[in-house]
Design an enzyme around this catalytic site. Sequence first.
Site, short mmCIF file in Angstrom:
data_model
loop_
_atom_site.label_atom_id
_atom_site.label_comp_id
_atom_site.label_asym_id
_atom_site.label_seq_id
_atom_site.Cartn_x
_atom_site.Cartn_y
_atom_site.Cartn_z
N SER A 1 7.55 -5.59 1.45
CA SER A 1 8.71 -6.07 0.82
C SER A 1 9.49 -6.96 1.51
O SER A 1 9.91 -6.75 2.72
CB SER A 1 9.33 -4.94 0.18
N SER B 1 12.59 -6.53 -2.48
CA SER B 1 13.38 -5.60 -3.05
C SER B 1 14.56 -6.13 -4.11
O SER B 1 15.01 -7.31 -3.90
CB SER B 1 14.34 -4.75 -2.04
N CYS C 1 17.77 2.15 2.41
CA CYS C 1 19.19 1.42 2.16
C CYS C 1 20.35 2.26 2.23
O CYS C 1 20.26 3.42 1.93
CB CYS C 1 19.20 0.30 0.88
N GLY D 1 4.63 -1.81 10.14
CA GLY D 1 5.44 -2.16 11.15
C GLY D 1 4.57 -2.84 12.34
O GLY D 1 3.83 -2.19 13.13
N GLY D 2 4.66 -4.19 12.59
CA GLY D 2 4.11 -4.95 13.52
C GLY D 2 2.76 -4.87 13.50
O GLY D 2 1.93 -5.47 14.37
C1 FMN Z 1 13.21 -11.18 6.70
C2 FMN Z 1 12.61 -9.53 6.28
C3 FMN Z 1 13.18 -9.31 4.96
C4 FMN Z 1 12.81 -7.96 4.53
N1 FMN Z 1 13.20 -7.45 3.36
C5 FMN Z 1 13.11 -6.35 2.76
C6 FMN Z 1 13.22 -5.90 1.61
O1 FMN Z 1 13.81 -6.23 0.94
N2 FMN Z 1 12.93 -4.52 1.29
C7 FMN Z 1 12.18 -3.67 2.16
O2 FMN Z 1 11.80 -2.47 1.79
N3 FMN Z 1 11.93 -4.11 3.32
C8 FMN Z 1 12.44 -5.23 3.70
N4 FMN Z 1 11.93 -5.71 5.04
C9 FMN Z 1 11.28 -4.63 6.04
C10 FMN Z 1 9.92 -5.05 5.93
O3 FMN Z 1 9.37 -4.79 4.46
C11 FMN Z 1 8.90 -4.13 6.76
O4 FMN Z 1 9.22 -2.98 6.51
C12 FMN Z 1 9.33 -4.40 8.28
O5 FMN Z 1 9.81 -5.85 8.51
C13 FMN Z 1 8.55 -3.87 9.42
O6 FMN Z 1 7.21 -4.46 9.08
P1 FMN Z 1 6.57 -5.70 10.23
O7 FMN Z 1 6.92 -5.37 11.56
O8 FMN Z 1 5.22 -5.96 9.82
O9 FMN Z 1 7.47 -7.14 9.58
C14 FMN Z 1 12.27 -7.07 5.35
C15 FMN Z 1 11.89 -7.42 6.83
C16 FMN Z 1 12.12 -8.94 7.11
C17 FMN Z 1 11.61 -9.26 8.45
#
Ligand code: FMN
Length: 316
Positions: free
Chosen positions: A21, A44, A127, A240-241
Amino acid sequence: MADLSVRIGSLTLRNPVMPASGCFAVEYAEALDLNRLGALVIKSVSPNSRAGNPTPRVAETASGMLNSIGIPSKGLDAYRRDVLPAYTRFDTPVVVSVSADTAESFGEACEMLSLPEVAAIEANISCPNLEADGMAFAMQAESTYKAVSAIRRRTSHPLWVKLTPNAGQIALIARAAEDAGADAIVMGNTVLGMAIDVRTRKPKLGNVMGGLSGPAIKPLAVRLVHQCHRAVRIPIIGCGGIETADDAIEFMLAGAAAVQIGTASFRDPAVMGHIVDGLAAYCDTYGVATLSSLTGGVALDPQLTDRWLRFAQQSG
Ligand SMILES: Cc1cc2nc3c(=O)[nH]c(=O)nc-3n(C[C@H](O)[C@H](O)[C@H](O)COP(=O)(O)O)c2cc1C
């Protein structure tokens, strides 16, 4: 060709790869075929209109990024009218992610979004909870249970609950979500971080602190997925990553049934397609007929691991 399909509760997905998301928009259709993904998870939405956090909202870090976007929202009616239809025209299940600042408004928002065209609801309980001075719901088992129960009372849609890696006792929190009726755990959101510009001496984010994402948090997320896998029976969606098919396989071996891709899509909007291809290639190379059989398949020496895992479950 291996069977890449996975089951998340009552839903069968064609493969385990879906966006995280907030890191995906329908414009990604220009870079990859969205009908090849397992699901489409949308940014979200929160019930009340709000502007989002002060700028700057993102900062680069070694092996990742910090963000404090917040959840800018025009409200649920505008979301249903202007956002949702752009996603539901694809042949891929749509997952709406919901944020709210009280347990009751979580329940209300999830009820309103329990629409036939929505395949599942992801409750982003990482949140702030206004009833606990802004501490995230998922920081404690009790507030997790309260929020998830409030949602479960008002929807029979498949309910995924997204936890925060900032919590200490993750096994207790995952169990609280399961006991309150979650159909799956998403593990997890960003890790709270901070960066300072040493020339101006100012924080790099307008909100001072923000969420760290990207490869920097991968080992932490793999560990949390494994702990959740040991704590609950419902499926876990790892996040995550993740940047490559090997990363996705690592999460599955740790216990994930499916995976979400966030930050990696900012660098390469086509990355999720490459990950799907890479999963099929991995199965061919290693003679895996059914991808889902990998879930929880990490090879552990029972004698070596028993003692420390008991310790890890207690402390985490
Ligand atoms: C720019 C940005 C916006 C995000 N917005 C949301 C969000 O609206 N809702 C949510 O549950 N997580 C949000 N996240 C978290 C991501 O969904 C994810 O859980 C987190 O970035 C870890 O995964 P990744 O390392 O692959 O990015 C956001 C992350 C980033 C970087």
